[in-house]
Design an enzyme around this catalytic site. Sequence first.
Site, PDB file in Angstrom:
ATOM      1  N   LYS A  83      20.265 -63.242 -99.581  1.00 30.79           N
ATOM      2  CA  LYS A  83      21.699 -64.226 -99.334  1.00 30.79           C
ATOM      3  C   LYS A  83      21.203 -65.587 -98.849  1.00 30.79           C
ATOM      4  O   LYS A  83      21.898 -66.680 -99.167  1.00 30.79           O
ATOM      5  CB  LYS A  83      22.708 -63.423 -98.711  1.00 30.79           C
ATOM      6  CG  LYS A  83      23.344 -62.088 -99.374  1.00 30.79           C
ATOM      7  CD  LYS A  83      24.332 -61.526 -98.346  1.00 30.79           C
ATOM      8  CE  LYS A  83      25.730 -61.620 -98.952  1.00 30.79           C
ATOM      9  NZ  LYS A  83      26.727 -60.860 -98.042  1.00 30.79           N
ATOM     10  N   ASP A 106      32.351 -64.200 -99.747  1.00 31.83           N
ATOM     11  CA  ASP A 106      32.932 -62.772 -98.957  1.00 31.83           C
ATOM     12  C   ASP A 106      34.122 -63.346 -98.113  1.00 31.83           C
ATOM     13  O   ASP A 106      34.797 -62.372 -97.758  1.00 31.83           O
ATOM     14  CB  ASP A 106      31.580 -62.659 -97.986  1.00 31.83           C
ATOM     15  CG  ASP A 106      30.393 -61.904 -98.285  1.00 31.83           C
ATOM     16  OD1 ASP A 106      30.829 -61.189 -99.298  1.00 31.83           O
ATOM     17  OD2 ASP A 106      29.326 -61.897 -97.953  1.00 31.83           O
ATOM     18  N   GLY A 142      26.067 -61.788 -87.467  1.00 28.55           N
ATOM     19  CA  GLY A 142      25.097 -61.751 -88.858  1.00 28.55           C
ATOM     20  C   GLY A 142      25.911 -62.786 -89.740  1.00 28.55           C
ATOM     21  O   GLY A 142      26.972 -63.498 -89.716  1.00 28.55           O
TER      22      GLY A 142
HETATM   23  P1  NAP Z   1      23.077 -58.664 -90.580  1.00 22.12           P
HETATM   24  O1  NAP Z   1      23.069 -60.300 -90.894  1.00 22.12           O
HETATM   25  O2  NAP Z   1      22.012 -58.173 -90.486  1.00 22.12           O
HETATM   26  O3  NAP Z   1      23.890 -58.670 -89.194  1.00 22.12           O
HETATM   27  C1  NAP Z   1      23.987 -57.318 -88.714  1.00 22.12           C
HETATM   28  C2  NAP Z   1      24.958 -57.402 -87.456  1.00 22.12           C
HETATM   29  O4  NAP Z   1      24.957 -56.108 -86.585  1.00 22.12           O
HETATM   30  C3  NAP Z   1      24.312 -58.181 -86.098  1.00 22.12           C
HETATM   31  O5  NAP Z   1      25.357 -58.726 -85.548  1.00 22.12           O
HETATM   32  C4  NAP Z   1      23.552 -57.808 -85.352  1.00 22.12           C
HETATM   33  O6  NAP Z   1      23.391 -57.797 -84.013  1.00 22.12           O
HETATM   34  C5  NAP Z   1      24.562 -56.225 -85.362  1.00 22.12           C
HETATM   35  N1  NAP Z   1      23.714 -55.209 -84.988  1.00 22.12           N
HETATM   36  C6  NAP Z   1      22.967 -54.229 -85.695  1.00 22.12           C
HETATM   37  N2  NAP Z   1      22.522 -53.411 -85.026  1.00 22.12           N
HETATM   38  C7  NAP Z   1      23.078 -53.414 -83.782  1.00 22.12           C
HETATM   39  C8  NAP Z   1      23.009 -52.566 -82.519  1.00 22.12           C
HETATM   40  N3  NAP Z   1      22.262 -51.629 -82.474  1.00 22.12           N
HETATM   41  N4  NAP Z   1      23.644 -53.066 -81.350  1.00 22.12           N
HETATM   42  C9  NAP Z   1      24.641 -54.210 -81.452  1.00 22.12           C
HETATM   43  N5  NAP Z   1      24.688 -54.746 -82.695  1.00 22.12           N
HETATM   44  C10 NAP Z   1      24.079 -54.678 -83.730  1.00 22.12           C
HETATM   45  O7  NAP Z   1      24.090 -58.107 -91.863  1.00 22.12           O
HETATM   46  P2  NAP Z   1      25.452 -58.595 -92.268  1.00 22.12           P
HETATM   47  O8  NAP Z   1      25.174 -59.032 -93.680  1.00 22.12           O
HETATM   48  O9  NAP Z   1      26.180 -59.438 -91.327  1.00 22.12           O
HETATM   49  O10 NAP Z   1      26.463 -57.189 -92.531  1.00 22.12           O
HETATM   50  C11 NAP Z   1      26.826 -56.675 -91.377  1.00 22.12           C
HETATM   51  C12 NAP Z   1      27.544 -55.235 -91.714  1.00 22.12           C
HETATM   52  O11 NAP Z   1      28.863 -55.968 -92.547  1.00 22.12           O
HETATM   53  C13 NAP Z   1      26.671 -54.629 -92.620  1.00 22.12           C
HETATM   54  O12 NAP Z   1      27.011 -53.227 -92.220  1.00 22.12           O
HETATM   55  C14 NAP Z   1      27.281 -54.778 -94.205  1.00 22.12           C
HETATM   56  O13 NAP Z   1      27.272 -53.592 -95.009  1.00 22.12           O
HETATM   57  C15 NAP Z   1      28.714 -55.001 -93.965  1.00 22.12           C
HETATM   58  N6  NAP Z   1      29.375 -56.068 -94.943  1.00 22.12           N
HETATM   59  C16 NAP Z   1      30.334 -55.578 -95.749  1.00 22.12           C
HETATM   60  C17 NAP Z   1      31.002 -56.332 -96.480  1.00 22.12           C
HETATM   61  C18 NAP Z   1      32.156 -55.821 -97.313  1.00 22.12           C
HETATM   62  O14 NAP Z   1      32.245 -56.282 -98.369  1.00 22.12           O
HETATM   63  N7  NAP Z   1      32.760 -54.886 -96.861  1.00 22.12           N
HETATM   64  C19 NAP Z   1      30.359 -57.734 -96.874  1.00 22.12           C
HETATM   65  C20 NAP Z   1      29.262 -58.047 -96.114  1.00 22.12           C
HETATM   66  C21 NAP Z   1      28.759 -57.217 -95.352  1.00 22.12           C
HETATM   67  P3  NAP Z   1      22.152 -58.771 -83.685  1.00 22.12           P
HETATM   68  O15 NAP Z   1      22.110 -60.339 -84.111  1.00 22.12           O
HETATM   69  O16 NAP Z   1      21.889 -58.502 -82.222  1.00 22.12           O
HETATM   70  O17 NAP Z   1      21.009 -57.858 -84.446  1.00 22.12           O
END
Ligand code: NAP
Length: 279
Positions: free
Chosen positions: A71, A108, A136
């Site tokens: 992305k 999004d 994220g």
């Molecule tokens: P990303 O950029 O990898 O960000 C992941 C986020 O989760 C970061 O804030 C990370 O914190 C946090 N995190 C991961 N493991 C953690 C832990 N053990 N303790 C505390 N915080 C933790 O991913 P993303 O693209 O933003 O996506 C995030 C979520 O949203 C995913 O589950 C994805 O499937 C979902 N999503 C859903 C949609 C939808 O259409 N519903 C769209 C987009 C994304 P750190 O920065 O500290 O690593």
Amino acid sequence: MTEHPRIPLAGVIGHPIAHSRSPALHNYWLKRYGLKGHYIPIDIAPVELPELIRSLPRLGFVGLNVTIPHKEAILQIADIVTDRAALIGAANTLIFRKDGKIHADNTDGSGFIANLRQHAPQWAPASGPAVVLGAGGAARAVVAALIEVGVPEIRLANRTRPRADAIRSDFGAKINVHEWVQAGNLLDDAVTVINTTSLGMTGKPDFRVPLDNLNPKALVNDLVYTPLRTQFLIEAEAHGATVVDGLGMLLHQAAPGFERWFGTRPDVDDATRQAVLSL
Ligand code: NAP
């Protein structure tokens, strides 16, 4: 020789990609509206991205959805990047234009808002602070969208603080960054509470932010949609809050791309939801 019109192709690129629900969604819509076209999952390793993307329009592709881990990188390859995709720093929708240019957008944020408006029509985002957990890529789209709908203050907490600080510096003074361990203390007067972390997703650690201080009038949304009813939503509902799951965001973010590629604006309704859930 007669020229046969090409059947439009679209797809989702990621690495891995087998888990994606986007093919089920787009193929359901193609069938429902009787449209010619195909939508397929395509696994592309990061190192191959620039070369393979350029070859897809020649094969008949009219556009793509983009998911993890491409992305952000796709912005360096696209010829035209919308302002919102540039601000968010990521794109999820590509249009391969007839002039050969690749147009990158991020839907999004609009999908996120459309999901909340559809499932919680009484939601008044401008009436009080929002709490966003996580910083994220998805959080950046959520923050941009919340600012656009007039949220007066966004309290942001992330495990890795510099990522939250970066959002503060990119999106401005409405964002107040707090320590991750303080997340539970930000909730008492919040009107909107969003989990944008991957915590609570099947196979990931549990979401453990205490919700004792949650405002019972809050709207609570989890971007995670596997499982559909996360522990976070179950607990928030037990505290009296209105809860909305993350599946609707996935459905709504997909609609603008589908319309551009295949020419029909699809409905995001219960039948669409059931079609994706049943696969
Ligand atoms: P990303 O950029 O990898 O960000 C992941 C986020 O989760 C970061 O804030 C990370 O914190 C946090 N995190 C991961 N493991 C953690 C832990 N053990 N303790 C505390 N915080 C933790 O991913 P993303 O693209 O933003 O996506 C995030 C979520 O949203 C995913 O589950 C994805 O499937 C979902 N999503 C859903 C949609 C939808 O259409 N519903 C769209 C987009 C994304 P750190 O920065 O500290 O690593």
